[in-house]
Design an enzyme around this catalytic site. Structure first.
Site, mmCIF file in Angstrom:
data_model
loop_
_atom_site.group_PDB
_atom_site.id
_atom_site.type_symbol
_atom_site.label_atom_id
_atom_site.label_comp_id
_atom_site.label_asym_id
_atom_site.label_seq_id
_atom_site.Cartn_x
_atom_site.Cartn_y
_atom_site.Cartn_z
ATOM 1 C CD GLU A 282 -3.042 0.680 2.076
ATOM 2 O OE1 GLU A 282 -2.798 0.663 3.170
ATOM 3 O OE2 GLU A 282 -4.351 0.886 1.841
ATOM 4 C CG HIS A 303 4.596 -29.739 -1.126
ATOM 5 N ND1 HIS A 303 5.032 -30.922 -1.485
ATOM 6 C CD2 HIS A 303 5.375 -29.240 -0.126
ATOM 7 C CE1 HIS A 303 5.972 -31.313 -0.715
ATOM 8 N NE2 HIS A 303 6.320 -30.417 0.167
ATOM 9 C CE LYS A 417 -12.133 2.927 0.794
ATOM 10 N NZ LYS A 417 -11.293 3.923 1.842
HETATM 11 O O1 PA5 Z 1 -2.992 2.200 5.875
HETATM 12 C C1 PA5 Z 1 -4.102 2.870 5.643
HETATM 13 O O2 PA5 Z 1 -4.353 4.124 5.990
HETATM 14 C C2 PA5 Z 1 -5.324 2.150 5.412
HETATM 15 O O3 PA5 Z 1 -4.813 0.605 5.195
HETATM 16 C C3 PA5 Z 1 -6.380 2.231 6.466
HETATM 17 O O4 PA5 Z 1 -5.715 1.358 7.628
HETATM 18 C C4 PA5 Z 1 -7.604 1.240 6.120
HETATM 19 O O5 PA5 Z 1 -8.198 1.711 4.870
HETATM 20 C C5 PA5 Z 1 -8.729 1.472 7.064
HETATM 21 O O6 PA5 Z 1 -8.876 2.967 7.178
HETATM 22 P P1 PA5 Z 1 -9.913 3.482 8.400
HETATM 23 O O7 PA5 Z 1 -9.271 3.050 9.683
HETATM 24 O O8 PA5 Z 1 -10.027 4.837 8.222
HETATM 25 O O9 PA5 Z 1 -11.083 2.591 8.347
#
Ligand code: PA5
Length: 430
Positions: A282, A303, A417
């Site tokens: 990410e 495997h 989203k």
């Molecule tokens: O690293 C990040 O910011 C994301 O992976 C968030 O943790 C994830 O999208 C969840 O976000 P939130 O805590 O606002 O629901």
């Protein structure tokens, strides 16, 4: 202080020498100096860089107080959260929980929108007493938002108005409305630090509360992270294992190794590998020239995908985590059935696992797979996890700076989203 984690560059020598890594670090001295001062990236996301910003003595006391209440009232804690917000605690809890069998069981929810999955959570809880912990920074993510609705209804049915005593929420104090909801309805509250993004939050109340409820010694874990921070910020860049790792993996990418797979040989470490994948995937996946992170849990994956790694397209680097949970007494039993495994009789299982590890690392290296390695002490504990967490946070920050991406945003996920909101007619129906 030195780290207990050792970084081994030996098995990438067919492609890159240690001197090349050093030369690259010297060439980019300014970049790494700026990294050490956390100058790169938007200022409002740098709170994680200093552990004490969000896990000092006072905050740890506050977390303990909430954890003690949950431990005294519940046999199960349902942790509702997704992505960066829950993967750190999942990594530690799913590995270390076995040392604390009398602690509440942690069950993860709100990390999908499957009706079946939520039913499974209810089934697992059964008649046991339960509390919930909701993590949602701005409280606008659908998965935790819906799961919180379901669990409010569930808790009300079981506990009536007293249900609120079993809810703790963790959200921003500035944005979203979790703080407001906690005040209005009497839920417990812990702050999701404003200046820390989801995937950088393990060393804050967000990630530490589930660990404390599960019986993990968060004081030791945090102290180890502080020690690691001190070490990584003082050792010079050319000798800094986190910087060397960040550079090595990217130099390998420049030679065509676009996939990096973390390899673990203890299934209990799978969730650590998933946290690592979250961090690097990410954080860096925003440009074409970046590494795709993956992970394998051996020996099972030898495997399946192991065949591809061995002889398929040569574009995969493996990053081995040499970390075993040992059970010297667990030996291969004798048998009066002629099953062909007599040659292993009396051998500790541990030595079979180590043989698989060493055998696969050697086979892949011999065949031309570049293999990085992190050598850890046996039997992962709080100290090791504190070290691993800070080490890889520091490393992913350095790696993202090195390839020139913003380490803290993830704008791409907004696209799916938007489509989802359109399909659910978010803006036309109430
Ligand atoms: O690293 C990040 O910011 C994301 O992976 C968030 O943790 C994830 O999208 C969840 O976000 P939130 O805590 O606002 O629901």
């Amino acid at each position: 202080m030195a780290l207990s984690l050792k970084f081994n560059e030996k098995y990438i020598d067919k492609y890159i020498g240690s001197d090349e890594i050093t030369a690259e670090i010297i060439k980019h001295k300014q970049l790494f100096d700026d990294g050490y001062a956390c100058k790169i990236g938007p200022d409002d996301r740098k709170g994680w860089f200093k552990v004490d910003n969000n896990a000092d003595e006072n905050m740890l006391k506050r977390i303990h107080k909430v954890a003690d209440k949950i431990r005294s009232q519940s046999e199960v804690l349902v942790v509702i959260g997704i992505g960066g917000s829950n993967r750190g605690s999942m990594a530690a809890v799913e590995c270390l929980k076995y040392a604390h069998p009398d602690s509440p069981e942690i069950i993860w929810a709100g990390n999908n929108v499957s009706a079946t999955a939520i039913e499974r959570v209810m089934d697992r809880i059964g008649n046991r007493s339960v509390s919930v912990y909701v993590i949602a920074k701005d409280f606008n993510t659908v998965e935790p938002g819906l799961a919180f609705r379901v669990f409010r209804q569930y808790l009300k049915q079981r506990y009536g108005d007293e249900y609120k005593e079993r809810v703790t929420v963790c959200g921003s104090e500035g944005k979203g409305n979790l703080l407001e909801l906690s005040q209005k309805y009497g839920f417990g509250f812990l702050p999701f630090p404003e200046e820390v993004g989801g995937r950088y939050c393990i060393l804050t109340p967000v990630g530490l509360l589930p660990c404390a409820v599960a019986g993990i010694d968060i004081d030791v874990l945090v102290q180890s992270a502080r020690d690691t921070e001190k070490y990584l910020k003082t050792v010079d860049a050319a000798n800094n294992p986190a910087v060397r790792y960040a550079v090595a993996r990217n130099l390998l990418m420049k030679k065509g190794f676009y996939v990096e797979s973390m390899v673990v040989n203890e299934p209990d470490l799978e969730f650590f590998a998933r946290w690592w994948l979250q961090e690097f995937g990410e954080t860096e996946g925003k440009i074409q020239e970046c590494i795709y992170p993956d992970y394998y849990v051996n020996s099972e994956d030898l495997h399946s995908i192991g065949q591809y790694v061995q002889q398929g397209r040569r574009f995969i680097t493996e990053t081995y985590l040499r970390c075993f949970k040992t059970h010297p007494d667990k030996k291969v039993p004798s048998s009066d059935v002629e099953d062909g495994f007599g040659y292993l009789e009396g051998k500790p299982y541990d030595s079979v696992n180590r043989a698989v590890y060493n055998g696969s690392l050697k086979a892949h290296y011999d065949d031309g797979v570049p293999c990085l390695e992190f050598i850890c002490p046996d039997n992962p504990d709080e100290k090791l996890f504190g070290e691993l967490f800070y080490f890889f946070l520091f490393a992913v920050y350095m790696s993202a700076n090195y390839i020139g991406v913003n380490p803290f945003n993830q704008d791409g996920v907004e696209n799916y989203k938007k489509n989802m909101y359109d399909l659910l007619e978010k803006f036309t129906k109430k």
